[in-house]
Write a protein that holds these residues in place. Sequence first.
Motif, PDB file in Angstrom:
ATOM      1  N   THR A 156       2.649   5.877   4.516  1.00  0.00           N
ATOM      2  CA  THR A 156       2.624   5.705   3.061  1.00  0.00           C
ATOM      3  C   THR A 156       3.526   6.751   2.421  1.00  0.00           C
ATOM      4  OG1 THR A 156       0.371   4.831   3.081  1.00  0.00           O
ATOM      5  CG2 THR A 156       1.173   5.740   0.996  1.00  0.00           C
ATOM      6  N   GLN A 192       2.540   2.384  -8.604  1.00  0.00           N
ATOM      7  CA  GLN A 192       3.697   2.775  -7.793  1.00  0.00           C
ATOM      8  C   GLN A 192       4.834   3.294  -8.666  1.00  0.00           C
ATOM      9  OE1 GLN A 192       3.773   3.148  -4.658  1.00  0.00           O
ATOM     10  NE2 GLN A 192       1.979   1.995  -4.005  1.00  0.00           N
ATOM     11  N   LYS A 215      -1.052   5.316  -2.923  1.00  0.00           N
ATOM     12  CA  LYS A 215      -1.884   4.529  -1.995  1.00  0.00           C
ATOM     13  C   LYS A 215      -2.602   3.442  -2.801  1.00  0.00           C
ATOM     14  CE  LYS A 215      -3.626   3.752   2.121  1.00  0.00           C
ATOM     15  NZ  LYS A 215      -4.213   2.405   1.831  1.00  0.00           N
ATOM     16  N   THR A 216      -1.856   2.359  -3.067  1.00  0.00           N
ATOM     17  CA  THR A 216      -2.448   1.245  -3.810  1.00  0.00           C
ATOM     18  C   THR A 216      -3.250   0.352  -2.872  1.00  0.00           C
ATOM     19  OG1 THR A 216      -0.249   0.244  -3.642  1.00  0.00           O
ATOM     20  CG2 THR A 216      -0.849   1.194  -5.744  1.00  0.00           C
ATOM     21  N   GLU A 264       0.822  -1.227   0.000  1.00  0.00           N
ATOM     22  CA  GLU A 264       0.000   0.000   0.000  1.00  0.00           C
ATOM     23  C   GLU A 264       0.849   1.267   0.000  1.00  0.00           C
ATOM     24  OE1 GLU A 264      -3.639  -0.354   2.579  1.00  0.00           O
ATOM     25  OE2 GLU A 264      -2.543  -2.143   3.301  1.00  0.00           O
ATOM     26  N   GLY A 265       1.983   1.218  -0.699  1.00  0.00           N
ATOM     27  CA  GLY A 265       2.808   2.410  -0.829  1.00  0.00           C
ATOM     28  C   GLY A 265       3.788   2.614   0.299  1.00  0.00           C
ATOM     29  N   ARG A 266       4.021   1.587   1.106  1.00  0.00           N
ATOM     30  CA  ARG A 266       4.982   1.706   2.215  1.00  0.00           C
ATOM     31  C   ARG A 266       6.298   1.029   1.842  1.00  0.00           C
ATOM     32  NH1 ARG A 266       0.105   0.429   5.189  1.00  0.00           N
ATOM     33  NH2 ARG A 266       0.697  -1.772   5.225  1.00  0.00           N
TER      34      ARG A 266
END
Length: 817
Positions: free
Chosen positions: A495, A519, A499-500, A485-487
């Motif tokens: 993130t 991403q 923010k997937t 999730e973008g981390r």
Amino acid sequence: MVVQNLKMSPLQGVPSERVRKIRDEMLSQPFEYDIERARCYTRIWKQMQDSPPCMRKAKALEEFLHCLPIRIDDDELLVGVKSSKIRADPFEIELGGHVNILGFILDDKVDTNAKKMFAAQLKSLERYAPLTEQEIDELKNDIFPFWEGNTLSSRKAELLREAGLLTNQKGPMAELLNKFLSQSPDTYTLLADSQGHVIPGYRRVLRIGFKGIEKTASEGLVKLKETDENYEQRKDFYESVLVNSKAVCDYSDRYVNLALEMADKASEPRKSELLEIAERARRVPALPPRTFMEAIQSIWMTNVVMEMSHGELSVFSQGRVDQYLIPYYKTDIAEERITYEEALEVIEEYLVKLASVVMAGQNNITIGGVDKDGNDATNEVSYMFLEAIANVKSLLNTLSIRISSKTPRNFVERVIETFKHTAGLAIHNDDILIPQLQEDGYSLEDARDYSIVGCTEPTGTGNDFSYTGGNGIFMAIVFNMALNEGRVLMSGNRTVGAKTPDPNTFQSFEDVKQAFVDQLTFAIDRVAKMAEVKDKAFAEEFPYPLISSTIEGCLESGMDITRNGARYNNSCMNGQALGTVTNSLAAIRWAVFEEKLVTMGELVKHLRSNFRGAEELKELLKNKAPKYGNGDEKVDELAKWVTQVFSELPRKYHVRGGNGIYRASLVSAAGTQVLEGRMLGATPDGRLFGEAVSNGLSPVNGTEKNGLTMTLRSVALASRDALLTDGVALNVRINPSLIETYDGIDKMTSILEAYFDLGGRELQINPISSEILRDAQVHPEKYIDLSVKVTGYSARFIDLTKALQDDIIARTVFNEL
């Protein structure tokens, strides 16, 4: 074409006695820091803080060229030093990297563990002979305090913060990333404090000399009117070129005087050699050369002053030196001014001198290929460079060989034979690169005249500021962001990317691919915006008047290269780890959506725990899931999809406010595959946290199970159609016995030709056994000239960190052709 006067007996791999002495003396010296440039630039910058930027840069170089102690060493015929020490580079204090790194290491307040982290990852002071107490005191109390807040790095960081593009984190790793790589602590972007990898205009210097450049700048200044657009900037540029051109000529004249002084005390034959050195230094690079020896002296001295001007990390390359030199060689041979052996010896010396760089420097040479009319350009000097590099070994040199469908087969065979003696060669496919460079906007003639710069990157020859290194992403980290999730590993729950969706919601393999695209799009957008900020800082305060004066377009427009004065003006988007990303995609498709061995959510959970308690799954992913590099078309199509997406996304951005594009590359620079691995958690292909990712375009180490030809087939399919015009690097290892005989050389030549016919773009070979490499780790003193291809660049194996050495040893060794 008929190539005459060639020595086509087997390569011997032994330099002349003169060059052997020069080489061995250079290699026996420790790496050192030379602070003379920092002294000079600090002195002038203090005096000229409010002066126009080009003139400030020009006067600082003038001071350095005047103050640097010079020498003419025993046996050398080419003169010109960039440093007062034998193995030291002039470091670019004004850019900030050394202020950050050396200041960090020398600061007594910095945590010891953080220093150890620097020393382990970087080739820091532990690699160098110690600075003296006086030098340390001068750095701490005079030089570094002035530059704090005044460097390119500082100005760039200020602009990035204003644009909301730089976040701050604390801790040793964050400090490492900020200070060494000028990278966001978010770890997936790379923005170095350089506009690195450019080819100076050696042809212009050979054609008109620096006196001709001075005259052209003077004429431009006379024609300039106050009402002209960009009047102040153009006036500053032309006036700075006048200063630098004269300073370069004066620097060469210092060698005239020194050579004459030394000749007075010398006996024959050295006395005559010194008098000839004085005559050459009086002529070039001020004026056009008349002979082969004058031409190569002009190229070398131009090289020296470029590095003095821009420092060790600028990574300039030489361009098509065989094409520069061939007219002089033919004339001198016809008029009996030089012999083949004499020309070969001075080329050997030139290669050794280029290899004296510590960090990167100006060490890539391009030979072969076609000329501007599309005819084969291979010539006597092309063959001579192969023999010379076989004799002295590559050391830190990369010899880039252009091959086209018109290249004589005996030249290709000679290239393969050269690998018996050294690994510092990279082979490039004209038939793929030339039409793709045209798609980038190069004219047909200029595309045909391309050179390789830096590691493996194609660019124009002496007419281009499409710098090819310093902006990029870590693609495997970006892929893992798509599963988190973008981390990233260092951000915890924060993130930092797009923010997937939560991977538990992925319903199909297409959802995984889309999250990666999202991403990747976010990361490339971020780097492009950051690069524009960096380039703005360069243009406004840190221009390049000396190199600009040699590059076509700049004297004509009156604009420095940082302000798009060159004929071509593009930039770069660097990536790596195609193998790791492709294998991860293939593993997810196989394990989650085909075999249903694990759910998407379960797999991501195991990745976050580094496969603790899921060792059996890890082994399945590592050993049973399909892998790139084995001729599996289903997997190779995934690799092709990744290269096409990665090469297309950056091209929508314009460079430095102009019409240039961001060109994509898949080249690991300076061992960054090890660095990325250390910042990356476990990946779906069974790789564990901390392990290196794959380098450049290459498959993951040890995963190529179906032989060399299947590996090359996979790579050709994956990359041939993607516009990876900023370069790729494919590294393979072969058992050296495979090319010991003519039959082996013939087979390897046929394999190379077939790979290029399939659309292969580039190939570099390490023909060294694992036993030799392991012995070199234990007994480095036995292997002082053992050269290897690390990623895109060449290096002495014994100079590499243990992590990089292990990465090379871990590569698959092909034992059959």
